[in-house]
Design an enzyme around this catalytic site. Structure first.
Site, short mmCIF file in Angstrom:
data_model
loop_
_atom_site.label_atom_id
_atom_site.label_comp_id
_atom_site.label_asym_id
_atom_site.label_seq_id
_atom_site.Cartn_x
_atom_site.Cartn_y
_atom_site.Cartn_z
N THR A 100 0.87 -1.19 0.00
CA THR A 100 0.00 0.00 0.00
C THR A 100 0.90 1.23 0.00
OG1 THR A 100 -1.67 -1.18 1.27
CG2 THR A 100 -1.82 1.23 1.24
N LYS A 123 -7.24 1.91 -2.92
CA LYS A 123 -6.82 1.42 -1.59
C LYS A 123 -6.91 2.56 -0.56
CE LYS A 123 -5.02 -1.12 1.61
NZ LYS A 123 -4.85 -2.44 2.06
N LYS A 150 0.79 5.33 8.28
CA LYS A 150 1.44 5.71 7.01
C LYS A 150 0.40 5.88 5.90
CE LYS A 150 2.42 2.13 4.70
NZ LYS A 150 1.82 1.27 3.72
#
Ligand code: NAP
Length: 296
Positions: A105, A180, A248
């Site tokens: 990701t 995502k 993150k």
């Protein structure tokens, strides 16, 4: 599948896997079971040594070595910089017509940078982030959102099907990662809702196991409640999906939102909550450690 079909498939799609973390290990196992995987690389060599023996595949000792041996490279590492570091390394030795599939990701921007570096080597790139957690990675039932050239996706679809039960083509390079980001914003909201509600349930002295059972089977039921509800109420925050990784991801979402002028208050609040938890040593715990903050 017959042995002839299996050998043809092996000849055509010879896969190497880079990154054997919580997700990568399950992915590698399923690639090996489907007969695609021939070699693996992990930065910390002990992990690849144990797994290579189990899966009966070879170890590569660098991304460069792995890239020189295969025609499909799957990777699942942590962040933008990690992906780009690996892409730079493999670009030195990668064979023309190789297909690189990144399941980490990261930002859409990093996906576009990776695709541009590899295009110079006549190598195709798909951004193919996944959802479904380590359970999905282990069982080969991930949901995968794919950006890049659709004809390239079709060439490697059998490889992806070894890891994912749902594969959806989204659009040009970077759109898999943008999808995502949408997922990660929802995960933040679900985490806030479930941890807050269960902390409230605890304050009411309700029997938590029964609460989770009944609510999981009603309109408020969801994957996170089913898979993490009970463990979090027992202060078991074993990862799972590491809180520092979701932190993150939310920073990526906020940067994307800023660029398009969209506020993401839920993502921002969750990132700030995670920062507090990371300062208290919960960075490597599952994201359900947010419960700890709510019952404090
Ligand atoms: P993880 O357990 O922390 O594993 C990270 C892996 O990346 C390790 O194999 C690590 O190697 C490797 N790595 C990191 N930086 C590297 C670098 N610069 N060079 C080479 N290798 C490097 O993380 P994970 O949970 O598997 O997650 C991997 C990716 O999938 C992340 O982008 C995450 O956001 C995403 N993801 C995770 C989940 C989940 O539920 N866990 C779900 C969907 C997506 P070492 O072993 O040497 O540290």
């Amino acid at each position: 599948m017959g042995s002839y079909a299996r050998s043809v498939k092996l000849f055509m799609l010879n896969v190497g896997m880079i990154g054997l973390g919580a997700m990568g290990q399950g992915m590698a196992k399923n690639l090996a079971n489907a007969g695609f995987l021939t070699t693996i690389y992990n930065r910390t060599t002990e992990k690849s040594q144990d797994l290579a023996e189990k899966l009966n595949v070879s170890i590569s000792f660098s991304p460069e070595e792995l890239a020189s041996k295969v025609n499909v490279i799957c990777l699942c590492v942590s962040s933008d910089n990690d992906v780009l570091e690996i892409i730079q390394a493999i670009s030195k030795t990668v064979l023309p017509d190789t297909i690189v599939i990144d399941m980490s990701t990261v930002s859409s921007h990093a996906a576009k940078q990776a695709a541009a570096i590899l295009a110079c080597k006549n190598v195709d790139f798909l951004d193919a982030p996944v959802s479904g957690g380590i359970e999905g990675a282990n069982t080969g039932r991930l949901a995968m959102m794919v950006g890049g050239d659709e004809t390239v996706l079709e060439k490697v679809r059998p490889v992806l099907q070894a890891m994912a039960s749902r594969i959806v083509y989204i659009g040009e390079t970077g759109t898999g990662q943008a999808t995502k980001a949408v997922n990660q914003i929802m995960v933040a909201g679900i985490n806030q809702a479930v941890t807050e509600a269960l902390a409230f349930a605890k304050s009411q002295n309700l029997p938590l196991e029964r609460i989770i059972d009944v609510i999981s089977n009603g309109a408020a039921g969801n994957w996170f409640l089913q898979h993490r509800g009970l463990t979090m109420t027992k202060s078991n925050y074993q990862a799972g999906f590491k809180l520092a990784l979701h932190h993150k991801d939310l920073a990526i979402c906020e940067r994307m939102g800023e660029k398009s002028g969209v506020n993401l208050p839920l993502a921002t609040q969750t990132r700030l909550d995670y920062e507090q938890l990371m300062a208290d040593g919960f960075g490597d715990c599952d994201i359900s450690a947010l419960y700890h903050l709510k019952v404090k």
